[in-house]
Design a protein around this motif. Structure first.
Motif, mmCIF file in Angstrom:
data_model
loop_
_atom_site.group_PDB
_atom_site.id
_atom_site.type_symbol
_atom_site.label_atom_id
_atom_site.label_comp_id
_atom_site.label_asym_id
_atom_site.label_seq_id
_atom_site.Cartn_x
_atom_site.Cartn_y
_atom_site.Cartn_z
ATOM 1 N N UNK A 88 0.837 -1.207 0.000
ATOM 2 C CA UNK A 88 0.000 0.000 0.000
ATOM 3 C C UNK A 88 0.871 1.257 0.000
ATOM 4 N N UNK A 89 1.871 1.284 0.874
ATOM 5 C CA UNK A 89 2.719 2.472 0.985
ATOM 6 C C UNK A 89 3.545 2.665 -0.284
ATOM 7 N N UNK A 90 4.210 1.601 -0.723
ATOM 8 C CA UNK A 90 5.099 1.721 -1.886
ATOM 9 C C UNK A 90 4.304 2.090 -3.141
ATOM 10 N N UNK A 91 3.164 1.399 -3.344
ATOM 11 C CA UNK A 91 2.397 1.642 -4.574
ATOM 12 C C UNK A 91 1.711 3.012 -4.560
ATOM 13 N N UNK A 92 1.427 3.540 -3.360
ATOM 14 C CA UNK A 92 0.821 4.876 -3.285
ATOM 15 C C UNK A 92 1.891 5.963 -3.411
ATOM 16 N N UNK A 93 2.960 5.812 -2.637
ATOM 17 C CA UNK A 93 3.976 6.870 -2.583
ATOM 18 C C UNK A 93 4.855 6.917 -3.829
ATOM 19 N N UNK A 94 4.977 5.778 -4.529
ATOM 20 C CA UNK A 94 5.804 5.759 -5.738
ATOM 21 C C UNK A 94 4.973 5.636 -7.016
ATOM 22 N N UNK A 95 3.687 5.922 -6.900
ATOM 23 C CA UNK A 95 2.855 5.982 -8.104
ATOM 24 C C UNK A 95 3.347 7.164 -8.944
ATOM 25 N N UNK A 96 3.313 7.050 -10.282
ATOM 26 C CA UNK A 96 3.847 8.122 -11.124
ATOM 27 C C UNK A 96 3.305 9.510 -10.760
ATOM 28 N N UNK A 97 2.001 9.609 -10.492
ATOM 29 C CA UNK A 97 1.421 10.927 -10.190
ATOM 30 C C UNK A 97 1.991 11.479 -8.888
ATOM 31 N N UNK A 98 2.202 10.596 -7.888
ATOM 32 C CA UNK A 98 2.725 11.045 -6.591
ATOM 33 C C UNK A 98 4.179 11.503 -6.733
ATOM 34 N N UNK A 99 4.949 10.770 -7.536
ATOM 35 C CA UNK A 99 6.356 11.154 -7.752
ATOM 36 C C UNK A 99 6.417 12.490 -8.488
ATOM 37 N N UNK A 100 5.571 12.646 -9.520
ATOM 38 C CA UNK A 100 5.536 13.914 -10.268
ATOM 39 C C UNK A 100 5.212 15.075 -9.338
ATOM 40 N N UNK A 101 4.244 14.830 -8.430
ATOM 41 C CA UNK A 101 3.832 15.883 -7.503
ATOM 42 C C UNK A 101 5.000 16.311 -6.610
ATOM 43 N N UNK A 102 5.736 15.312 -6.121
ATOM 44 C CA UNK A 102 6.869 15.640 -5.224
ATOM 45 C C UNK A 102 7.963 16.387 -5.986
ATOM 46 N N UNK A 103 8.208 15.931 -7.214
ATOM 47 C CA UNK A 103 9.279 16.575 -8.001
ATOM 48 C C UNK A 103 8.903 18.023 -8.340
ATOM 49 N N UNK A 104 7.624 18.239 -8.686
ATOM 50 C CA UNK A 104 7.229 19.599 -9.064
ATOM 51 C C UNK A 104 7.146 20.529 -7.849
ATOM 52 N N UNK A 105 7.067 19.939 -6.638
ATOM 53 C CA UNK A 105 6.984 20.755 -5.430
ATOM 54 C C UNK A 105 8.363 21.244 -4.989
ATOM 55 N N UNK A 106 9.426 20.679 -5.575
ATOM 56 C CA UNK A 106 10.788 21.064 -5.157
ATOM 57 C C UNK A 106 11.182 22.414 -5.707
#
Ligand SMILES: [Zn+2]
Length: 252
Positions: free
Chosen positions: A234-252
């Motif tokens: 649950x954690x890995x598939x939610x936190x490393x889902x493409x949309x979640x990764x994109x969100x983190x990268x764009x927040x930097x």
């Protein structure tokens, strides 16, 4: 730490990560579990129902090729986790799979922890069987106590486990007709051959052949390992889902 996955024995609102009126967790209704833990640990906290996480863990560990899986957990209470199309199906409010409170005909006096009468969990759960054994002079305090007696071959415990398996099978046959799973996993304290035989007997008798011709009914792990595996997924598939990764990268 990329996240914390937490399993709780009751329905969880998937949007808010809060328990929703959990019958065997009095006082936890709407408690902000994720927010509370989130103030202590610098990581996202994801919360789900134990049967959901066990179903997810079983799917990812063993049945990844099977698109549809149902896991029925019978311990203190009774619950089911559904994996449909490879993902956990939680329903609109997280209540999907809460089969322990389906009314079983013929048991109007069985009082359930949810406040209702005649629920499947009040008749056929590990807790209900422990109470029945205790009434018969065999003091048993929990579902794991029932399991010990059944595995030791105690005749009354074996008989009650078979009957409970058939009673759970009555409800699970309907689930099988609706979901048409490839695998039905029986998990929890009563995941043992006598109980499973009762479930199998009724499911194959009641459900249509089209819903059962590819169905495997298997006894799952009782240990927490499968739920932990589900929490990790649950954690890995939610936190490393493409949309979640994109969100983190764009927040930097
Ligand atoms: Zn109930």
């Amino acid at each position: 730490m990329c996240g914390i996955g937490l399993s709780v024995p009751g329905p969880v609102d998937p949007a808010r990560s809060r328990a929703v009126q959990p019958p065997i967790m009095p006082g936890w209704d709407d408690y902000p579990i994720a927010e509370n833990l989130g103030t202590r640990f610098p990581a996202p906290v994801l919360v789900d129902n134990d049967a959901n996480l066990m179903a997810l863990g079983a799917h990812r560990a063993r049945y990844r090729d099977c698109p549809s899986l149902v896991l029925v957990k019978v311990s203190t209470g009774i619950g089911a986790g559904l994996v449909i199309g490879g993902e956990v199906y939680r329903g609109v409010d997280g209540g999907a799979g809460d089969i322990g409170h389906v009314r079983l005909p013929g048991h109007p006096g069985a009082r359930c922890a949810c406040g209702s009468l005649g629920c499947l969990a009040a008749v056929a759960s590990g807790g209900a069987l422990a109470a029945q054994l205790s009434e018969q002079g065999l003091p048993t305090v929990s579902g794991s106590g029932v399991r010990e007696r059944v595995l030791a071959g105690q005749p009354e415990a074996v008989r009650l486990a078979q009957i409970a398996g058939r009673q759970v099978g009555e409800v699970v046959a309907t689930v099988v007709c609706m979901v048409n799973p490839g695998v039905l996993v029986i998990a929890g304290d009563l995941a043992e051959p006598h109980f499973a035989a009762g479930v199998r007997e009724i499911v194959y008798q009641r459900a249509l052949p089209r819903a059962t011709r590819s169905l495997r009914v298997e006894i799952g792990d009782r240990e927490d390992g499968v739920a932990v595996r589900g929490a990790v997924a649950m954690v890995v598939e939610t936190e490393f889902a493409p949309a979640a990764v994109d969100r983190r990268l764009s927040a930097r």
